[in-house]
Scaffold this active site. Structure first.
Site, PDB file in Angstrom:
ATOM      1  N   PRO A  64       0.777  -1.246   0.017  1.00 28.26           N
ATOM      2  CG  PRO A  64       0.013  -0.832   2.001  1.00 28.26           C
ATOM      3  CD  PRO A  64       0.665  -1.772   1.307  1.00 28.26           C
ATOM      4  CB  CYS A  65       3.272   2.829  -2.430  1.00 30.62           C
ATOM      5  SG  CYS A  65       2.510   2.118  -3.773  1.00 30.62           S
ATOM      6  CG  HIS A  66      -2.757   3.473  -1.514  1.00 35.74           C
ATOM      7  ND1 HIS A  66      -2.528   1.920  -1.940  1.00 35.74           N
ATOM      8  CD2 HIS A  66      -4.052   3.299  -0.846  1.00 35.74           C
ATOM      9  CE1 HIS A  66      -3.388   1.254  -1.216  1.00 35.74           C
ATOM     10  NE2 HIS A  66      -4.186   1.858  -0.692  1.00 35.74           N
TER      11      HIS A  66
END
Length: 171
Positions: free
Chosen positions: A138-140
């Site tokens: 989950p780089c977002h």
DNA sequence: ATCGTCATATGAA
DNA sequence: TTCATATGACGAT
């Protein structure tokens, strides 16, 4: 600098979602990369299922996980992630991102601190940028300080969309 | 509040 | 080595 071992890709399979068709690339070790839907519609994914039952199982898990994230939920189970082509630092960052609970965010600086390298904030951004598996890693959920949006390799609109799905509001 | 500049870690060419 | 970054802190508008 370090480990740069391009594991052979066994299969590239499509994942149909309401948001478009993602393409998952599998190596011998697991899910190696995940592509966002292409606006041009040209899919390079193969239509026939690979013979290896293992890969089919991985793909089932990946498909469920991707849809879960798109709906703002936490995936119940993830396929094995093949991050062997990342450097040690990148792998450490990616692993750290995995611990961020759905609906929460961290700043690049926070991530840097959690790996005991509080100065490596820009490097964290770089690691996020080279994250081969968005959504599942989950780089977002990583924002800049002061809840600024920051950037996103796959397109900022995607980042906003994913954050909105988790009801995360930007200051 | 916004903008410019600098410091610092890491990766790619 | 040099250059580029999905940052952050700070000082000057």
């Amino acid at each position: 600098m370090k480990a740069k071992r391009p594991s052979e890709v066994l299969a590239s399979l499509p994942i149909e979602t309401a948001a478009g068709t993602f393409i998952a690339h599998y190596s011998t070790s697991g899910l190696a990369a995940l592509d966002f839907p292409r606006s041009s519609g040209r899919e390079s994914a193969q239509t026939s299922l690979p013979k290896a039952a293992e890969v089919r199982h991985w793909h089932a898990l990946t498909t469920k996980a991707v849809k879960a994230v798109l709906n703002g939920n936490t995936p119940a189970e993830l396929p094995p992630l093949d991050v062997s082509r990342g450097t040690e630092f990148q792998q450490r960052i990616w692993e750290e991102l995995l611990w961020i609970p759905c609906g929460e965010t961290r700043s690049y600086g926070e991530i840097a601190k959690s790996v005991r390298k509080p100065k490596a904030v820009r490097a964290v951004g770089g690691a996020c940028g080279s994250n081969p598996i968005p959504l599942l890693i989950p780089c977002h959920r990583v924002l800049a300080a002061n809840n600024k949006i920051g950037g996103f390799g796959g397109g900022l609109d995607w980042k906003r969309k994913l954050l909105a799905a988790e009801r995360i509001t930007l200051l």
